[in-house]
Design a protein around this motif. Structure first.
Motif, PDB file in Angstrom:
ATOM      1  N   GLY A   1      16.768  -0.140   0.132  1.00 49.34           N
ATOM      2  CA  GLY A   1      16.626   0.437   1.469  1.00 49.34           C
ATOM      3  C   GLY A   1      17.866   1.212   1.883  1.00 49.34           C
ATOM      4  N   ALA A   2      18.130   1.222   3.194  1.00 46.30           N
ATOM      5  CA  ALA A   2      19.266   1.984   3.716  1.00 46.30           C
ATOM      6  C   ALA A   2      20.597   1.428   3.214  1.00 46.30           C
ATOM      7  CB  ALA A   2      19.241   1.971   5.243  1.00 46.30           C
TER       8      ALA A   2
ATOM      9  N   ASP B   1       0.861  -1.188   0.000  1.00 41.51           N
ATOM     10  CA  ASP B   1       0.000   0.000   0.000  1.00 41.51           C
ATOM     11  C   ASP B   1       0.894   1.234   0.000  1.00 41.51           C
ATOM     12  OD1 ASP B   1      -2.222   1.526   0.019  1.00 41.51           O
ATOM     13  OD2 ASP B   1      -2.716   1.223   2.145  1.00 41.51           O
ATOM     14  N   LEU B   2       0.862   2.006  -1.094  1.00 38.29           N
ATOM     15  CA  LEU B   2       1.690   3.197  -1.228  1.00 38.29           C
ATOM     16  C   LEU B   2       0.918   4.437  -0.806  1.00 38.29           C
ATOM     17  CD1 LEU B   2       3.353   2.483  -4.703  1.00 38.29           C
ATOM     18  CD2 LEU B   2       4.278   1.997  -2.433  1.00 38.29           C
TER      19      LEU B   2
ATOM     20  N   VAL C   1      10.685   1.316  -0.205  1.00 36.19           N
ATOM     21  CA  VAL C   1       9.393   1.981   0.004  1.00 36.19           C
ATOM     22  C   VAL C   1       9.274   2.488   1.437  1.00 36.19           C
ATOM     23  CG1 VAL C   1       6.889   1.603   0.134  1.00 36.19           C
ATOM     24  CG2 VAL C   1       8.174   0.754  -1.829  1.00 36.19           C
ATOM     25  N   GLU C   2       9.623   1.617   2.386  1.00 39.55           N
ATOM     26  CA  GLU C   2       9.551   1.991   3.810  1.00 39.55           C
ATOM     27  C   GLU C   2      10.517   3.135   4.122  1.00 39.55           C
ATOM     28  OE1 GLU C   2      10.323  -1.574   5.960  1.00 39.55           O
ATOM     29  OE2 GLU C   2       8.521  -2.604   5.205  1.00 39.55           O
ATOM     30  N   ALA C   3      11.737   3.059   3.582  1.00 34.31           N
ATOM     31  CA  ALA C   3      12.739   4.086   3.859  1.00 34.31           C
ATOM     32  C   ALA C   3      12.349   5.423   3.253  1.00 34.31           C
ATOM     33  CB  ALA C   3      14.099   3.629   3.324  1.00 34.31           C
TER      34      ALA C   3
ATOM     35  N   LEU D   1      20.626   2.551  -6.382  1.00 35.31           N
ATOM     36  CA  LEU D   1      20.864   3.574  -5.363  1.00 35.31           C
ATOM     37  C   LEU D   1      20.255   3.140  -4.034  1.00 35.31           C
ATOM     38  CD1 LEU D   1      19.966   6.936  -7.190  1.00 35.31           C
ATOM     39  CD2 LEU D   1      22.243   6.207  -6.473  1.00 35.31           C
ATOM     40  N   PRO D   2      20.883   3.529  -2.903  1.00 29.02           N
ATOM     41  CA  PRO D   2      20.208   3.349  -1.614  1.00 29.02           C
ATOM     42  C   PRO D   2      19.121   4.415  -1.483  1.00 29.02           C
ATOM     43  CG  PRO D   2      22.301   4.469  -1.307  1.00 29.02           C
ATOM     44  CD  PRO D   2      22.224   4.113  -2.762  1.00 29.02           C
ATOM     45  N   SER D   3      18.224   4.254  -0.542  1.00 24.05           N
ATOM     46  CA  SER D   3      17.096   5.187  -0.419  1.00 24.05           C
ATOM     47  C   SER D   3      17.567   6.618  -0.146  1.00 24.05           C
ATOM     48  CB  SER D   3      16.160   4.733   0.705  1.00 24.05           C
ATOM     49  OG  SER D   3      16.863   4.672   1.941  1.00 24.05           O
TER      50      SER D   3
END
Length: 206
Positions: free
Chosen positions: A155-156, A17-18, A198-200, A175-177
């Motif tokens: 992510g990170a 869910d975005l 997405v979370e980051a 790329l990292p977030s």
């Protein structure tokens, strides 16, 4: 906004869910233009340099007497009027960077993400990780997925094996977030974000 989450082998791994506040905006060209211009100007080297009349290598002797020649008055040959003389008000090393409010930069990133979502070029990947760093295997998977000019945002931290395998694949960038930016997103045809990405990104932009 709901999107299917896929795996590297093309299989479906559920849904995500975005946030509409990040991926559901109406893209504004003026905001994107401001952020891209800020990025490009900040990256410009600004090392251009010409010599002024005090820096050119020539004699400082007066070239002829002040009066009686019928010509204009001149000092030495370093004057800008002469060939090989100094340049008047030419470029000197400087920074081309200018300020842009943090809120505008964040808004630009949201609009860039929304533009990819609006055109159907946003894909969510379960994870960008490999058991071993095999470029041939990853290149085959990318080809089967139909990705040509693609940016993957993780992510990170980026999986080391995936980064090594992706390094030699043309048209694939990773790329990292924290490195996600407007210009890189807009330059690629397809944007792929991992679940961790997405979370980051949501944590970064909220």
């Amino acid at each position: 906004m709901k999107l299917d989450v896929i795996k590297l082998d093309g299989g479906v791994a559920g849904e995500v869910d975005l946030s509409d506040d990040i991926y559901g905006l109406e893209p504004r060209a003026d905001i994107l233009h401001r952020v891209v211009r800020w990025q490009r100007n900040k990256a410009q080297a600004g090392t251009h340099k010409v010599k002024t009349r005090s820096e050119t290598s020539y004699s400082t002797k007066k070239i002829y007497r002040q009066k009686g020649t019928g010509g204009a008055r001149h000092g030495d040959r370093n004057a800008p009027i002469f060939r090989k003389g100094g340049v008047y008000k030419g470029p000197t090393p400087r920074s081309h960077a200018h300020d842009l409010p943090k809120k505008v930069r964040a808004l630009g990133l949201k609009h860039a993400l929304s533009s990819k979502a609006a055109t159907g070029n946003l894909i969510v990947l379960e994870s960008a990780s490999l058991a071993e760093a095999k470029t041939k295997l990853l290149a085959l998977q990318i080809k089967e997925l139909g990705w040509k000019r693609v940016l993957i945002i993780d992510g990170a931290e980026i999986d080391e094996n995936f980064a090594l395998a992706a390094a030699n694949i043309e048209g694939l960038d990773l790329l990292p977030s924290i490195g996600a930016n407007v210009m890189d997103i807009l330059k690629r045809d397809t944007l792929v974000i991992t679940r961790a990405g997405v979370e980051a990104l949501e944590a970064r932009l909220k």
